[in-house]
Design a protein around this motif. Sequence first.
Motif, mmCIF file in Angstrom:
data_model
loop_
_atom_site.group_PDB
_atom_site.id
_atom_site.type_symbol
_atom_site.label_atom_id
_atom_site.label_comp_id
_atom_site.label_asym_id
_atom_site.label_seq_id
_atom_site.Cartn_x
_atom_site.Cartn_y
_atom_site.Cartn_z
ATOM 1 N N GLY A 36 0.816 -1.179 -0.124
ATOM 2 C CA GLY A 36 -0.183 0.306 -0.002
ATOM 3 C C GLY A 36 0.920 1.242 -0.066
ATOM 4 N N LEU A 37 1.961 1.088 0.942
ATOM 5 C CA LEU A 37 2.663 2.535 0.822
ATOM 6 C C LEU A 37 3.367 2.701 -0.747
ATOM 7 C CD1 LEU A 37 4.340 4.684 2.287
ATOM 8 C CD2 LEU A 37 6.008 2.822 3.087
ATOM 9 N N GLY A 38 3.908 1.723 -1.167
ATOM 10 C CA GLY A 38 4.337 1.744 -2.514
ATOM 11 C C GLY A 38 3.687 2.445 -3.483
ATOM 12 N N PHE A 72 -3.427 4.626 -8.544
ATOM 13 C CA PHE A 72 -4.726 5.161 -7.469
ATOM 14 C C PHE A 72 -5.606 4.220 -7.404
ATOM 15 C CE2 PHE A 72 -8.547 7.226 -6.830
ATOM 16 C CZ PHE A 72 -8.423 7.901 -5.876
ATOM 17 N N VAL A 73 -6.039 3.141 -8.552
ATOM 18 C CA VAL A 73 -6.943 2.235 -8.558
ATOM 19 C C VAL A 73 -6.321 1.217 -7.970
ATOM 20 C CG1 VAL A 73 -8.241 0.626 -10.113
ATOM 21 C CG2 VAL A 73 -7.883 3.099 -10.795
ATOM 22 N N GLU A 106 -5.875 -1.279 -0.274
ATOM 23 C CA GLU A 106 -6.161 -0.797 1.002
ATOM 24 C C GLU A 106 -7.562 -1.141 1.456
ATOM 25 O OE1 GLU A 106 -3.752 1.614 2.896
ATOM 26 O OE2 GLU A 106 -2.927 0.079 1.542
ATOM 27 N N ILE A 107 -8.668 -1.398 0.587
ATOM 28 C CA ILE A 107 -9.891 -1.888 1.094
ATOM 29 C C ILE A 107 -9.620 -3.177 1.674
ATOM 30 C CG2 ILE A 107 -12.035 -2.526 0.149
ATOM 31 C CD1 ILE A 107 -12.002 -0.242 -1.557
ATOM 32 N N TYR A 108 -8.695 -4.029 1.199
ATOM 33 C CA TYR A 108 -8.751 -5.601 1.197
ATOM 34 C C TYR A 108 -7.881 -5.900 2.210
ATOM 35 C CZ TYR A 108 -12.730 -6.016 -2.089
ATOM 36 O OH TYR A 108 -13.840 -5.988 -2.620
ATOM 37 N N PRO A 158 -3.975 -1.714 6.680
ATOM 38 C CA PRO A 158 -3.638 -0.811 5.558
ATOM 39 C C PRO A 158 -2.975 0.602 6.198
ATOM 40 C CG PRO A 158 -5.990 -0.720 6.475
ATOM 41 C CD PRO A 158 -5.244 -1.810 6.891
ATOM 42 N N VAL A 159 -2.271 0.881 5.312
ATOM 43 C CA VAL A 159 -1.438 2.157 5.584
ATOM 44 C C VAL A 159 -2.396 3.397 5.850
ATOM 45 C CG1 VAL A 159 -0.781 2.827 3.227
ATOM 46 C CG2 VAL A 159 0.906 3.598 5.170
#
Length: 538
Positions: A230-232, A270-271, A277-279, A283-284
């Motif tokens: 997520g961070l990447g 972004f997508v 992040e949702i799953y 999540p960051v």
Amino acid sequence: MATTQEIEESAAGATPDAPAAPQSGPAHLTPLSGSALVLGTIALSLATFMNVLDTSIANVSIPAIAGDLGVSSSQGTWVITSFGVANAIAVPLTGFVTQRFGAVKVFLTSILLFTLFSFLCGQAPSIEILILFRVLQGASAGPMIPLSQTLLLSSYPPQRSGMAIAMWSMTTLIAPIMGPLLGGWITDNISWPWIFYINVPVGLVAAAVTASIYLRRETPIRKLPIDWTGLGLLVIWVGSLQIMLDKGQELDWFSSPIIIALAAAAVVGFVLFLIWEIYDDHPVVDLTLFKIPSFTLGTIMLALAYGMFFGSLVLLPLWLQEFIGYTATDAGEVLAWVGLFALILSPIIGRFLPVLDSRWVTTFSFVVFALVFYMRSQFTTGDSYWEYSIPTVIQGIATATFFIPLLGIILGGLPAHRIAAASGLSNFARITAGSFGTSIYTTWWTNRAELHHEQLISHIYQGSPVAEPVLQGMQAQGFSHEQALAVINRLVNQQAYTIAVDDMFRLSAWLFIALIALVWLIKPSKSNAGSDAAAGAH
């Protein structure tokens, strides 16, 4: 739900450059007293002051930096946007690194790295190297402000935490005001690298005092998983979008394959970021907060308004220096007047917000912002210093009634355990919007100026009843035909950029009026005390 006390403390600690404060210090620590308390408060405030100062000190120095490094002023604004983007990306990591290494160690490391990269910024021989060190400086600054709040609250007894945050908030209000003044004076009287060098003694003193008092007050450590994917993805889409905005004008936008590639990376990144992040279990960024309407609308308003606010703080001094002939010091003075009402009214708003409807206070702020930008849209090249400064004085009223009520809207009705995550996410959106706003403002300003330049020079041709007498008069004074045309072109350029800056301010005024509609889509939340007004956030 968030309690009235939590909302009040969060609002009191809200500033343009800081997340909301944690509600209490580590449970195993006893409050400081005597000289340790005084020195600890000063050290934490110095670190915060240094950090916040760097968000505005370079604004008036961009023409000098760009000229010295041989780039355009629009390229010089990367010095501002690179810091903001790196800082925004680093903010969500604060919780992880704090729990993994301890608040004191992370805070000290943040100060020392910030100090080191400040020195290297002053040493930078080119714009590319300067931007690299500004990115590293912004990233190292990410944990500094929230952790200064954490350590400050652990130093005071709970009954005095409100006073501690009030003192801390005054520091973060003074720093943005001092930034343009100090940056302008240093640029005019010494040289621009010293806007970075001044951080070195401040940072070393703050680190030394903090280490002597707080190292034995380290917070508990525990290993937590971090969402590296997520961070990447966050770095990819935010970085690609920012570079696209910064380089678009130079590369002629979508006629360039580089811009197309950056746009594609931003969209795809972004997508994928949203899906991941949702799953993801850790999540960051906690995107589920956007299921809460007041948080979503409040964050959108905060991001859009701050993008226009910060974009104007960069655009106004650029125009004053490049086309009105102001020095960096003079431009800094014009910007600094925002502090007059901001310093007077912010404590009052923080005190009385719990008995006010935040929607009305925010609406008032947006109306005042619209008035300020409308007044700026009437600027001409012949206006006086006070005609340029009066809108900035009035803007202080809007600033004081903007950040604190909006934080109340964003945090109002949230459970206590989600306040920190909500504050971090909304501040990420705000800081990122400030960087995007800077790029958008300067790019559109240049585009509008080119359009107005073409329209104005269409009236200058051989035999023109307007231009011909002027050319003949200048030639009679000893100018060659080419020299006379060059002088006229400079005057046309000055007028074109002035009309363009008026366009940008006029558009901003209308956008602030439009934002008022979003305010009233928010339903008032009910506090635990059973009073909408007492919650201080709607």
